[in-house]
Design an enzyme around this catalytic site. Structure first.
Site, mmCIF file in Angstrom:
data_model
loop_
_atom_site.group_PDB
_atom_site.id
_atom_site.type_symbol
_atom_site.label_atom_id
_atom_site.label_comp_id
_atom_site.label_asym_id
_atom_site.label_seq_id
_atom_site.Cartn_x
_atom_site.Cartn_y
_atom_site.Cartn_z
ATOM 1 N N SER A 94 0.856 -1.191 0.000
ATOM 2 C CA SER A 94 0.000 0.000 0.000
ATOM 3 C C SER A 94 0.886 1.233 0.000
ATOM 4 C CB SER A 94 -0.858 -0.004 1.263
ATOM 5 O OG SER A 94 -1.383 1.279 1.497
ATOM 6 N N SER A 95 0.363 2.330 -0.562
ATOM 7 C CA SER A 95 1.157 3.563 -0.606
ATOM 8 C C SER A 95 1.355 4.171 0.789
ATOM 9 C CB SER A 95 0.508 4.583 -1.540
ATOM 10 O OG SER A 95 -0.772 4.918 -1.076
ATOM 11 N N CYS A 96 0.650 3.649 1.803
ATOM 12 C CA CYS A 96 0.831 4.201 3.151
ATOM 13 C C CYS A 96 2.121 3.713 3.823
ATOM 14 C CB CYS A 96 -0.374 3.920 4.035
ATOM 15 S SG CYS A 96 -0.487 2.211 4.502
ATOM 16 N N TYR A 123 -0.945 -0.703 10.176
ATOM 17 C CA TYR A 123 -1.120 -1.323 8.856
ATOM 18 C C TYR A 123 0.163 -1.179 8.029
ATOM 19 C CZ TYR A 123 -3.264 -2.019 4.223
ATOM 20 O OH TYR A 123 -3.585 -2.464 2.963
ATOM 21 N N LYS A 127 2.616 -4.013 6.330
ATOM 22 C CA LYS A 127 2.873 -4.079 4.886
ATOM 23 C C LYS A 127 4.372 -3.969 4.588
ATOM 24 C CE LYS A 127 -1.122 -4.839 3.103
ATOM 25 N NZ LYS A 127 -1.352 -6.073 2.324
ATOM 26 N N HIS A 166 -13.111 3.408 3.066
ATOM 27 C CA HIS A 166 -12.255 4.484 2.567
ATOM 28 C C HIS A 166 -13.135 5.633 2.063
ATOM 29 C CE1 HIS A 166 -9.336 1.097 2.304
ATOM 30 N NE2 HIS A 166 -8.522 2.041 2.722
HETATM 31 O O1 GFB Z 1 -9.712 6.943 2.356
HETATM 32 P P1 GFB Z 1 -9.369 7.296 3.745
HETATM 33 O O2 GFB Z 1 -10.201 6.731 4.821
HETATM 34 O O3 GFB Z 1 -7.885 6.870 4.080
HETATM 35 O O4 GFB Z 1 -9.414 8.900 3.916
HETATM 36 P P2 GFB Z 1 -6.387 7.427 3.897
HETATM 37 C C1 GFB Z 1 -8.824 9.774 2.990
HETATM 38 C C2 GFB Z 1 -9.174 11.207 3.341
HETATM 39 O O5 GFB Z 1 -10.569 11.408 3.100
HETATM 40 C C3 GFB Z 1 -8.933 11.620 4.799
HETATM 41 C C4 GFB Z 1 -11.158 12.074 4.195
HETATM 42 O O6 GFB Z 1 -8.412 12.934 4.823
HETATM 43 C C5 GFB Z 1 -10.337 11.575 5.389
HETATM 44 O O7 GFB Z 1 -10.501 12.422 6.503
HETATM 45 N N1 GFB Z 1 -12.597 11.772 4.253
HETATM 46 C C6 GFB Z 1 -13.578 12.677 4.061
HETATM 47 C C7 GFB Z 1 -13.178 10.592 4.533
HETATM 48 N N2 GFB Z 1 -14.770 12.132 4.242
HETATM 49 C C8 GFB Z 1 -14.556 10.817 4.529
HETATM 50 C C9 GFB Z 1 -15.448 9.741 4.823
HETATM 51 O O8 GFB Z 1 -16.665 9.869 4.857
HETATM 52 N N3 GFB Z 1 -14.859 8.522 5.054
HETATM 53 C C10 GFB Z 1 -13.502 8.350 5.015
HETATM 54 N N4 GFB Z 1 -13.010 7.136 5.231
HETATM 55 N N5 GFB Z 1 -12.650 9.376 4.783
HETATM 56 C C11 GFB Z 1 -5.911 4.943 4.272
HETATM 57 C C12 GFB Z 1 -5.156 4.150 5.292
HETATM 58 O O9 GFB Z 1 -5.568 6.240 4.491
HETATM 59 O O10 GFB Z 1 -5.551 4.651 2.945
HETATM 60 C C13 GFB Z 1 -5.044 2.749 4.938
HETATM 61 O O11 GFB Z 1 -5.723 4.370 6.552
HETATM 62 C C14 GFB Z 1 -4.748 2.489 3.482
HETATM 63 O O12 GFB Z 1 -4.057 2.187 5.735
HETATM 64 C C15 GFB Z 1 -5.592 3.339 2.578
HETATM 65 O O13 GFB Z 1 -3.405 2.720 3.226
HETATM 66 C C16 GFB Z 1 -5.233 3.198 1.127
HETATM 67 O O14 GFB Z 1 -6.054 7.630 2.450
HETATM 68 O O15 GFB Z 1 -6.124 8.602 4.773
#
Ligand code: GFB
Length: 300
Positions: A94-96, A123, A127, A166
């Site tokens: 993952s890119s994280c 996570y 990875k 996500h």
């Molecule tokens: O996709 P996401 O949950 O994960 O959130 P990450 C990306 C951005 O979207 C963050 C915002 O800045 C969130 O605050 N966001 C806005 C939301 N509204 C929402 C919502 O309703 N739901 C969610 N989930 N986010 C993940 C990692 O990071 O990326 C994992 O935690 C993994 O480990 C994945 O690597 C690909 O991009 O921040």
């Protein structure tokens, strides 16, 4: 989502003699079950897409589950692949895995050069361990285990649960439900300023199969990024989603929710050099996924 996309692509491109198991049939965190599966089936090529995954809130709420389950899955599968003479294995990272404040775009060589983003450290550590398991098995045992680092994925079979998903499926569902219920506002988490890159899962599957068929560990040198090399802000994503879904109300930002890493745009020059480029544009990919959502998921 990732595994089912690889399965679809393998089947549609004429591959036969495919072996898969659902979570209910085979618990990959259980070493005995994994060992028995490999000894019985003796697969030659393995795509290790299985993982405990989730969005920013799930990652920060259940860090123990994320690190434990992912470490167990990787250790069990990679070790069993070595023991049973698997010809080639492809591990999905993952890119994280990159440092929170690494220079952009993220080049493969930035791995382990700085502190990780705290919301998904558990996570990311798991990875990184998977990448290094592959590297060290190759080094000591001469295996051919390659690793890929996809950017944020989206597409059919995503998780649309608002607490654990996500951002892409969350926004699709929120805007869709607001439109259907005639609600005038949708809440988006964080400031809307973080930048994210998105890859349709069918493109990811295509890249994985292409790399599996054409390149070895020695060509790839540890791992390769898979992405589009372009990103947008969460605010821009929200507006694009509202437009595609047909939601006309207001978008509000809940700044009590975390932003996560400010940016994680992948450098995809290595992938391009290996001869692969993404094909599905962000708009087309979201439109296609929304059609899938309407047919398969939407709450009645
Ligand atoms: O996709 P996401 O949950 O994960 O959130 P990450 C990306 C951005 O979207 C963050 C915002 O800045 C969130 O605050 N966001 C806005 C939301 N509204 C929402 C919502 O309703 N739901 C969610 N989930 N986010 C993940 C990692 O990071 O990326 C994992 O935690 C993994 O480990 C994945 O690597 C690909 O991009 O921040």
């Amino acid at each position: 989502m990732a595994g089912s996309a690889i399965k679809r692509k393998l089947e549609s491109s004429g591959h036969t003699n495919l072996i898969y198991r659902s979570h209910a049939e085979l618990d990959l965190t259980n070493q005995e079950e994994v060992t028995a599966f490999f000894e019985k089936e003796r697969p030659e090529y393995v795509f290790l897409a299985a993982a405990k995954v989730g969005g920013i809130l799930a990652n920060s709420t259940y860090p123990a589950e994320f690190i434990y389950q992912n470490l167990m899955i990787e250790a069990n599968v990679i070790h069993a692949a070595y023991k049973n003479g698997v010809k080639k294995l492809l591990f999905l990272g993952s890119s994280c895995i990159y440092p929170k404040l690494a220079p952009q775009p993220l080049k493969e060589e930035y791995l382990l050069t700085g502190e990780l983003e705290e919301t998904n450290e558990a996570y990311a550590i798991a990875k990184i361990a998977g990448i290094r398991l592959c590297k060290h098995y190759n080094q000591q045992y001469g295996t051919n285990f390659i690793s890929v680092m996809p950017t944020n994925l989206y597409g059919p079979n995503d998780n649309f649960d608002l607490q654990t998903s996500h951002v892409m499926p969350a926004l699709m569902r929120k805007f869709h439900e607001a439109k259907i219920k005639n609600e005038h506002q949708v809440i988006v988490w964080g400031t809307g300023k973080p930048r994210r890159e998105f890859l349709h899962v069918d493109d990811m599957a295509d890249a994985c199969i292409y790399l599996m068929e054409n390149w070895t560990y020695n060509d790839i040198e540890e791992f390769v990024n898979i992405g589009v090399g372009k990103d947008l802000t969460i605010c821009e994503l929200a507006k694009l989603m509202a437009d595609i879904v047909g939601y006309k109300g207001t978008i509000l930002f809940d700044t009590t929710k975390p932003d996560g890493t400010p940016q994680k745009r992948l450098d995809v020059s290595k992938l391009h050099g290996l001869g692969w480029d993404a094909r599905i544009s962000l708009r087309d990919g979201i439109v296609q996924t929304y059609e899938w959502y309407l047919e398969n998921v939407q709450t009645k």
